[in-house]
Design a protein around this motif. Structure first.
Motif, short mmCIF file in Angstrom:
data_model
loop_
_atom_site.label_atom_id
_atom_site.label_comp_id
_atom_site.label_asym_id
_atom_site.label_seq_id
_atom_site.Cartn_x
_atom_site.Cartn_y
_atom_site.Cartn_z
N ASN A 140 -3.53 -2.85 4.42
CA ASN A 140 -2.06 -2.85 4.44
C ASN A 140 -1.56 -4.24 4.08
O ASN A 140 -1.33 -5.08 4.94
CB ASN A 140 -1.54 -2.42 5.80
CG ASN A 140 -0.05 -2.19 5.79
OD1 ASN A 140 0.56 -2.08 4.74
ND2 ASN A 140 0.54 -2.13 6.96
N ARG B 168 0.83 -1.22 0.00
CA ARG B 168 0.00 0.00 0.00
C ARG B 168 0.85 1.26 0.00
O ARG B 168 0.59 2.20 -0.76
CB ARG B 168 -0.93 -0.01 1.21
CG ARG B 168 -1.80 1.25 1.29
CD ARG B 168 -2.61 1.31 2.55
NE ARG B 168 -1.71 1.38 3.69
CZ ARG B 168 -2.06 1.12 4.94
NH1 ARG B 168 -3.29 0.75 5.22
NH2 ARG B 168 -1.19 1.20 5.92
N ASP B 169 1.88 1.30 0.83
CA ASP B 169 2.71 2.51 0.91
C ASP B 169 3.42 2.78 -0.41
O ASP B 169 3.59 3.94 -0.80
CB ASP B 169 3.73 2.38 2.05
CG ASP B 169 3.07 2.38 3.42
OD1 ASP B 169 1.92 2.87 3.55
OD2 ASP B 169 3.71 1.91 4.38
#
Length: 61
Positions: A47, A22-23
């Motif tokens: 996440n 996700r990041d």
């Protein structure tokens, strides 16, 4: 969940290498000039690691 379309999201994820978490998606979208609505949508994803564009679209829509 969101007012954005899959095409809008994928536009800002072009060139990304999968699998990606996700990041990484959020970072790539920012680097590609995504607006706050796209960034917020990606930040709301679970996440986890996504194995391709279809997995991202399924998680959003």
């Amino acid at each position: 969940m969101s007012q954005v379309s899959p095409i809008q999201v994928q536009k800002y994820l072009s060139g990304i290498d999968y699998p990606c978490d996700r990041d990484g998606l959020v970072s790539a979208a920012r680097d590609n000039g995504a607006d706050s609505e796209i960034i917020d949508t990606l930040q709301d994803l679970p996440n986890r690691t996504f194995d391709g564009p279809n997995a991202v679209s399924e998680a959003i829509f």
